[in-house]
Design a protein around this motif. Structure first.
Motif, PDB file in Angstrom:
ATOM      1  N   VAL A  20       0.841  -1.202   0.000  1.00 19.29           N
ATOM      2  CA  VAL A  20       0.000   0.000   0.000  1.00 19.29           C
ATOM      3  C   VAL A  20       0.872   1.247   0.000  1.00 19.29           C
ATOM      4  CG1 VAL A  20      -1.668   1.328   1.357  1.00 19.29           C
ATOM      5  CG2 VAL A  20      -1.952  -1.139   1.099  1.00 19.29           C
ATOM      6  N   PHE A  21       1.952   1.214   0.768  1.00 12.92           N
ATOM      7  CA  PHE A  21       2.875   2.349   0.828  1.00 12.92           C
ATOM      8  C   PHE A  21       3.490   2.635  -0.537  1.00 12.92           C
ATOM      9  CE2 PHE A  21       7.286   3.811   1.354  1.00 12.92           C
ATOM     10  CZ  PHE A  21       7.058   5.010   2.001  1.00 12.92           C
ATOM     11  N   LEU A  22       3.826   1.575  -1.280  1.00 11.40           N
ATOM     12  CA  LEU A  22       4.424   1.756  -2.600  1.00 11.40           C
ATOM     13  C   LEU A  22       3.388   2.156  -3.645  1.00 11.40           C
ATOM     14  CD1 LEU A  22       6.895  -1.266  -2.833  1.00 11.40           C
ATOM     15  CD2 LEU A  22       7.444   1.105  -2.346  1.00 11.40           C
ATOM     16  N   ALA A  23       2.180   1.623  -3.535  1.00 10.26           N
ATOM     17  CA  ALA A  23       1.167   1.855  -4.567  1.00 10.26           C
ATOM     18  C   ALA A  23       0.463   3.192  -4.421  1.00 10.26           C
ATOM     19  CB  ALA A  23       0.131   0.720  -4.540  1.00 10.26           C
ATOM     20  N   PHE A  24       0.422   3.746  -3.216  1.00 13.54           N
ATOM     21  CA  PHE A  24      -0.349   4.974  -3.004  1.00 13.54           C
ATOM     22  C   PHE A  24       0.134   6.138  -3.867  1.00 13.54           C
ATOM     23  CE2 PHE A  24      -0.939   9.043  -0.816  1.00 13.54           C
ATOM     24  CZ  PHE A  24      -2.324   9.091  -0.800  1.00 13.54           C
ATOM     25  N   PRO A  25       1.449   6.425  -3.965  1.00 17.99           N
ATOM     26  CA  PRO A  25       1.870   7.551  -4.827  1.00 17.99           C
ATOM     27  C   PRO A  25       1.422   7.395  -6.270  1.00 17.99           C
ATOM     28  CG  PRO A  25       3.667   6.880  -3.397  1.00 17.99           C
ATOM     29  CD  PRO A  25       2.607   5.844  -3.262  1.00 17.99           C
ATOM     30  N   PHE A  26       1.517   6.167  -6.814  1.00 18.63           N
ATOM     31  CA  PHE A  26       1.084   5.962  -8.194  1.00 18.63           C
ATOM     32  C   PHE A  26      -0.426   6.125  -8.328  1.00 18.63           C
ATOM     33  CE2 PHE A  26      -0.189   3.162 -11.738  1.00 18.63           C
ATOM     34  CZ  PHE A  26       0.487   3.802 -12.757  1.00 18.63           C
ATOM     35  N   PHE A  27      -1.177   5.612  -7.350  1.00 17.39           N
ATOM     36  CA  PHE A  27      -2.633   5.780  -7.375  1.00 17.39           C
ATOM     37  C   PHE A  27      -3.011   7.257  -7.345  1.00 17.39           C
ATOM     38  CE2 PHE A  27      -6.423   6.600  -4.786  1.00 17.39           C
ATOM     39  CZ  PHE A  27      -7.394   5.996  -5.576  1.00 17.39           C
ATOM     40  N   TRP A  28      -2.348   8.031  -6.484  1.00 21.60           N
ATOM     41  CA  TRP A  28      -2.657   9.455  -6.393  1.00 21.60           C
ATOM     42  C   TRP A  28      -2.237  10.191  -7.662  1.00 21.60           C
ATOM     43  CZ3 TRP A  28      -5.935  11.565  -3.288  1.00 21.60           C
ATOM     44  CH2 TRP A  28      -5.980  12.972  -3.161  1.00 21.60           C
ATOM     45  N   LEU A  29      -1.156   9.758  -8.288  1.00 22.56           N
ATOM     46  CA  LEU A  29      -0.718  10.350  -9.557  1.00 22.56           C
ATOM     47  C   LEU A  29      -1.775  10.142 -10.632  1.00 22.56           C
ATOM     48  CD1 LEU A  29       1.556  11.615 -11.342  1.00 22.56           C
ATOM     49  CD2 LEU A  29       2.318   9.266 -11.757  1.00 22.56           C
ATOM     50  N   VAL A  30      -2.279   8.918 -10.755  1.00 24.25           N
ATOM     51  CA  VAL A  30      -3.297   8.625 -11.756  1.00 24.25           C
ATOM     52  C   VAL A  30      -4.569   9.407 -11.466  1.00 24.25           C
ATOM     53  CG1 VAL A  30      -4.726   6.804 -12.768  1.00 24.25           C
ATOM     54  CG2 VAL A  30      -2.333   6.345 -12.196  1.00 24.25           C
ATOM     55  N   SER A  31      -4.960   9.465 -10.201  1.00 26.28           N
ATOM     56  CA  SER A  31      -6.163  10.213  -9.830  1.00 26.28           C
ATOM     57  C   SER A  31      -6.015  11.694 -10.173  1.00 26.28           C
ATOM     58  CB  SER A  31      -6.439  10.041  -8.329  1.00 26.28           C
ATOM     59  OG  SER A  31      -7.540  10.824  -7.919  1.00 26.28           O
ATOM     60  N   LEU A  40      -8.832  19.847  -8.499  1.00 27.60           N
ATOM     61  CA  LEU A  40      -7.446  20.011  -8.057  1.00 27.60           C
ATOM     62  C   LEU A  40      -7.312  21.149  -7.062  1.00 27.60           C
ATOM     63  CD1 LEU A  40      -5.557  19.538 -11.455  1.00 27.60           C
ATOM     64  CD2 LEU A  40      -5.645  17.933  -9.539  1.00 27.60           C
ATOM     65  N   ALA A  41      -8.140  22.181  -7.207  1.00 24.74           N
ATOM     66  CA  ALA A  41      -8.080  23.336  -6.322  1.00 24.74           C
ATOM     67  C   ALA A  41      -8.972  23.193  -5.105  1.00 24.74           C
ATOM     68  CB  ALA A  41      -8.459  24.602  -7.087  1.00 24.74           C
ATOM     69  N   SER A  42      -9.689  22.095  -4.997  1.00 29.06           N
ATOM     70  CA  SER A  42     -10.627  21.914  -3.881  1.00 29.06           C
ATOM     71  C   SER A  42      -9.891  21.728  -2.560  1.00 29.06           C
ATOM     72  CB  SER A  42     -11.516  20.699  -4.147  1.00 29.06           C
ATOM     73  OG  SER A  42     -12.345  20.439  -3.040  1.00 29.06           O
ATOM     74  N   LEU A  43     -10.467  22.273  -1.496  1.00 33.19           N
ATOM     75  CA  LEU A  43      -9.892  22.109  -0.157  1.00 33.19           C
ATOM     76  C   LEU A  43     -10.189  20.735   0.423  1.00 33.19           C
ATOM     77  CD1 LEU A  43     -10.735  25.607   1.394  1.00 33.19           C
ATOM     78  CD2 LEU A  43      -8.583  24.831   0.397  1.00 33.19           C
ATOM     79  N   HIS A  44     -11.075  20.004  -0.224  1.00 31.73           N
ATOM     80  CA  HIS A  44     -11.434  18.656   0.235  1.00 31.73           C
ATOM     81  C   HIS A  44     -11.221  17.687  -0.932  1.00 31.73           C
ATOM     82  CE1 HIS A  44     -13.183  20.474   3.828  1.00 31.73           C
ATOM     83  NE2 HIS A  44     -13.817  21.320   3.028  1.00 31.73           N
ATOM     84  N   PRO A  45      -9.983  17.286  -1.168  1.00 31.40           N
ATOM     85  CA  PRO A  45      -9.679  16.429  -2.324  1.00 31.40           C
ATOM     86  C   PRO A  45     -10.337  15.052  -2.196  1.00 31.40           C
ATOM     87  CG  PRO A  45      -7.779  16.597  -0.880  1.00 31.40           C
ATOM     88  CD  PRO A  45      -8.791  17.577  -0.374  1.00 31.40           C
ATOM     89  N   THR A  46     -10.711  14.499  -3.324  1.00 27.81           N
ATOM     90  CA  THR A  46     -11.333  13.183  -3.371  1.00 27.81           C
ATOM     91  C   THR A  46     -10.327  12.144  -3.853  1.00 27.81           C
ATOM     92  OG1 THR A  46     -12.101  13.640  -5.632  1.00 27.81           O
ATOM     93  CG2 THR A  46     -13.608  14.160  -3.823  1.00 27.81           C
ATOM     94  N   TRP A  47     -10.568  10.903  -3.452  1.00 29.94           N
ATOM     95  CA  TRP A  47      -9.678   9.831  -3.862  1.00 29.94           C
ATOM     96  C   TRP A  47      -9.796   9.546  -5.349  1.00 29.94           C
ATOM     97  CZ3 TRP A  47      -6.119   7.783  -0.572  1.00 29.94           C
ATOM     98  CH2 TRP A  47      -6.307   8.028   0.796  1.00 29.94           C
TER      99      TRP A  47
END
Length: 277
Positions: A20-31, A40-47
């Motif tokens: 999970v630690f390794l996959a999270f940065p890539f998941f967030w990059l794709v998102s 992207l400018a929202s104060l409450h970012p979504t997954w």
């Protein structure tokens, strides 16, 4: 039995947490790559993007020469992989088959050289390329990548050579084959999986490399993809987050695909020769 089961559960839990630690940065990059500017400018970012869009990809190609940079990266990576394998194969054969102080010293040097930092190498390499008039050129960058990837390529290929039974080479020698003929006709075909894995490893290393390309390539027409990605960050350090994530996602895909294809062979290369037949 309970202790063994508990230890196994703990190992799997630790492995899952690491994945999970390794996959999270890539998941967030794709998102991030598929999010519109409002999200992207929202104060409450979504997954997961609520309104996915391809505008970030279009903007990335409009702002920077990604295709030309990808071609430069491809040429540098392919050149480094081919040259490194051509040089490393006979050297690895000698290291694996010859026993002596010189071979041990060479093996030790290969291991120690992996600890050298980039900064320690860039100055002498820069001076050599300057004298050869190869600064700001893809062939010059290929030379640097070969120097950097060659030690690990030697280590991998030497492991594959040790895994080839020496009896096959002895039989070829009895039939009158010399060292070169034995290497080309007997050993090399058996080393084909290892050679492919080593070439792909050198390709991944060159494709993802940033520091050498940043120092040696000056004009945008010659720069590789990792260097072009920095152009999405403004002079004040403000990143154009959407296009940057989209371009980074595209730049990451080739190395992920290649690594998925060779990860078993890389592990085999590291372990080959550890157990005698």
């Amino acid at each position: 039995m309970r202790t063994s089961t508990g230890a196994r559960v703990g190992q799997y839990a630790a492995l899952l947490a690491y994945l999970v630690f390794l996959a999270f940065p890539f998941f967030w990059l794709v998102s991030t790559a598929f999010k519109p500017p409002q999200e992207l400018a929202s104060l409450h970012p979504t997954w997961i993007p609520e309104n996915p869009t391809l505008d970030n990809f279009r903007q990335a190609f409009d702002e920077q020469p990604l295709l030309r940079a990808a071609l430069n990266s491809l040429l540098a990576a392919l050149g480094a992989a081919v040259v490194a394998v051509v040089i490393a194969t006979p050297m690895a054969y000698v290291m694996a088959r010859r026993r002596g102080r010189l071979t041990k010293a060479a093996t030790g040097w290969v291991v120690v050289s992996q600890a050298f930092p980039f900064v320690l190498l860039i100055i002498p390499l820069f001076l050599v390329l300057k004298n050869l008039r190869m600064i700001n050129s893809v062939p010059g960058l290929v030379m640097v990548y070969v120097v950097w990837s060659l030690p690990f390529a030697l280590w991998m290929l030497a492991g594959y050579v040790r895994a080839v039974p020496a009896e096959l080479e002895e039989a070829a020698a009895v039939d009158g084959a010399g060292r070169l003929r034995t290497l080309v006709s007997v050993t090399a075909p058996l080393l084909a999986p290892g050679i492919v894995a080593t070439a792909l490893f050198a390709f991944i290393t060159a494709w993802n490399e940033f520091f050498f390309a940043l120092v040696l390539l000056k004009t945008p027409e010659k720069q590789t993809l990792p260097v072009i990605l920095t152009h999405f960050i403004g002079a004040e350090g403000v990143a154009d987050l959407g296009p940057l994530a989209a371009a980074a996602f595209l730049a990451t895909l080739p190395s992920l695909v290649v690594f998925a294809l060779i990860q078993r062979r890389i592990t085999g290369g590291m372990l080959a020769g550890a157990v005698k037949s």
